[in-house]
Design an enzyme around this catalytic site. Structure first.
Site: not given
Lengths: 393, 265
Positions: A89, A111, A378
């Site tokens: 991210k 969010e 990830s």
């Protein structure tokens, strides 16, 4: 032609389905983004932070013990879990926060589901000195408590969302409402390749470094291209980040792994691409889970980051043109995947990522012997320790 | 046959009057009350009814209308049952009705099928807050075929270039959003509102009506000084919520609405 087109469409998907108040801002954001993309000084600055601050490039690691277990596959793990904050991210939030600075916005909102995007946003905001508020469903606040504490420590305000399903979908509704209200001073950092144009394009661009690096690294190690790419798909940012650089490599198959939750037949899942319809949610046309009346359904997954009834429009497009295939893995199998990688490689993956790991056991049974695979690892699993307590023996 | 919304604005223009537009969520607290409210609103001086289709994820709405949507969805209200109510209303009233709906239920229903059925049921216009004209080609075409007005939005952030585009795509009237934000009663409206509405009116001769936040007679009068009509939603929906268990709901709410509408006429 490269997609999306000028209006932000990937074939029939994508677009801008937002209240009028946001339209002018989206046009401005697109201009700023396109200018930054061409601007060498922006690219240099972003590369500097990605390398020196976040820890890029990440390694492409040959998982030998996992492969011994799988027997027929040669799997490499793209180690996004090694990045600062523990997931891919940060690639996107660093890019977007630099854009926010260019647009002279003083306030950041986001969010978050699993809290990884929230932490990555809070991190980027902290080091740029910007005020940050993160919307998070109250159910997710409970199951991802560790990340909530991290965000607070980073100076962000975590706003609990108690409407609807109290998960990612409702957090995004609230974030959009905040954005409509404070549009003049606020930059909304969307965490996935979802939302209205230009977000799917922008997030893809910032995440595509995963695939660019992996492709180069794989070529150097194997002197050829991989047979398969595997990544979990909620909104789809890590998957698109890995897939995009391989789009023209026709012999490399792409597999996105969705959350089957309690099982596709139970209706309690988040397998939007496998089981959803075409529809409009949160600003773009894509695949969604909906009722017979066109109301948005509540998704279910043990992984908060996959627990979303929509998916990025480019994935819907990849599926439609057959460029990527989408499969699903249940909560139970994901936990087995988590255990498998922990025991074989000493790597505890995030519950989201564990879906992709679990799928490898299925792929190993059907893929040609010695197939080469890149899995996007990830994120790391520390955040899930609270919620999986008692579920793993 | 001319659209009833257009006819209403012509009639009001002749009388030099402004439109009072009342919003309610269909099915809140149930569809039979919705039917009675619309009929009572006509007598209470409402010029146009904006009938809200409840949606699971109403991202342009504040807490008041979110809650109304939830109440209506619990009653399993959907497009079919709402259109059936409009059809029943049409047997007794010709008050112009615009449906306010988020885009997904309409897209799911099928745009052509929806506009045909809406027209046949007696709907006059469509208001879709998450569908800008850029994405609305299909819906606009379908609505034109069936003689339904397509009301698009302007907001304080709309650029002049967009004002032209939005005004061109709008029929019936143009919905001017008073503030940057979601729906919901506000104590104060932006001081720049009047100037902004006057600016918007330079781009179009179509009626411009102002909504979002407008909730008191004083606000209604102030807004009407610049606009061609005033839209009140959350204040009425609040009144319904307060009366939701009362036998006299329709009476109480319509006398409140009469009080609001009276501040214009």
């Amino acid at each position: 032609m490269s997609l999306p087109d000028k209006q932000g469409h990937f074939g029939e998907f994508g677009g801008k389905y937002v209240p009028e108040t946001l339209m002018a801002l989206l046009e401005e954001l697109e201009k700023v983004f396109r200018a930054a993309r061409r601007d060498k000084s922006f690219q240099r600055e972003l590369a500097y932070y990605l390398n020196e601050y976040a820890g890029r490039p990440t390694s492409l690691y040959l998982a030998e013990r996992l492969n011994r277990h799988l027997k027929t596959l040669k799997v490499y793990l793209k180690r996004e879990d090694l990045l600062h904050t523990g997931a891919h991210k940060i690639n996107n939030t660093l890019g977007q926060v630099l854009l926010a600075k260019r647009m002279k916005k003083t306030r950041i909102i986001a969010e978050t589901g699993a809290g990884q995007h929230g932490v990555a946003t809070a991190t980027a905001a902290a080091f740029m000195g910007l005020h940050c508020e993160v919307y998070m469903g109250s159910e997710d606040i409970e199951r991802q408590a560790l990340n909530v504490d991290r965000m607070k420590l980073l100076g962000a305000k975590v706003v609990p969302v108690t409407s609807g399903s109290q998960t990612l979908k409702d957090a995004m509704n609230e974030a959009i409402r905040d954005w409509v209200t404070n549009v003049r001073n606020t930059f909304y950092i969307i965490g996935s390749v979802a939302g209205p144009h230009p977000y799917p394009l922008m997030v893809r661009e910032f995440q595509s470094i995963i695939g660019k690096e992996a492709r180069r690294q794989f070529l150097a190690k194997e002197k050829r291209l991989p047979d398969y790419l595997v990544a979990c798909v909620g909104g789809g940012s890590n998957a698109m980040g890995l897939f995009h650089a391989f789009f023209n490599d026709k012999h490399t198959k792409m597999i996105g792994v969705e959350a089957a939750g309690l099982g596709l037949a139970t209706g309690h899942h988040a397998a939007t691409l496998m089981k959803g319809d075409i529809g409009v949610l949160h600003g773009s046309k894509s695949n969604i889970l909906e009722t017979k009346d066109g109301q948005i359904k509540v998704a279910h997954s043990i992984a908060a980051g996959l627990d979303y009834p929509g998916v990025g429009p480019e994935h819907a497009y990849y599926k439609k043109i057959g460029r990527a295939g989408y499969v699903s893995v249940t909560d139970k199998k994901a936990l087995e995947g988590l255990r498998l990688l922990s025991r074989t490689e000493g790597i505890i993956p995030a519950l989201e990522t564990a879906h992709a790991i679990s799928y490898l056991e299925r792929l190993a049974r059907k893929a040609p012997r010695n197939s080469r695979v890149i899995v996007c690892l990830s994120g790391r699993g520390d955040k899930d320790m609270g919620s999986i307590k008692g579920l793993i023996k | 046959m001319e659209n009833k919304i257009d006819l209403k604005f012509k009639e009001l223009e002749k009388k030099k009057k402004k439109a009072f537009i009342a919003f309610i969520t269909a099915g809140d607290p149930n569809l039979s009350v919705t039917e009675k409210l619309v009929l009572a609103f006509e007598k209470a001086g409402v010029d146009i009814v904006e009938l809200g289709v409840p949606f699971s994820d109403p991202l342009a709405d504040g807490p008041t209308i979110q809650a109304a949507s939830q109440r209506a969805l619990k009653k399993h209200v959907n497009l079919e049952s709402i259109l059936a109510v409009v059809k029943r209303i049409r047997q007794r009233s010709q008050i112009p009705i615009a449906l306010m709906t988020y885009y997904n239920p309409v897209f799911h229903y099928g745009e052509d099928r929806f506009t045909a059925k809406a027209k046949a049921s007696g709907v006059d216009g469509l208001i879709i807050p998450d569908l800008p004209p850029e994405e609305g080609h299909n819906l606009i075409r379908a609505a034109r075929q069936d003689g339904l007005a397509t009301v698009f939005f302007l907001s304080p952030t709309t650029t002049s270039e967009r004002m032209r585009r939005v005004a061109k795509s709008s029929t019936g009237f143009i919905y001017y959003v008073s503030l940057t934000g979601v729906t919901g009663a506000r104590r104060q409206l932006p001081g720049t509102l009047r100037r902004q509405v006057e600016l918007a009116k330079r781009f179009t001769r179509k009626p411009v009506c102002v909504g979002f936040g407008v909730s008191t007679p004083a606000q209604i009068r102030a807004v009407a000084a610049a606009a061609d009509g005033v839209i009140v939603g959350s204040a009425i929906v609040n009144a319904i919520a307060k009366q939701k268990n009362s036998k006299n709901l329709v009476q109480h709410v319509s006398s409140f609405v009469q009080h609001l509408a009276g501040s214009l006429h």
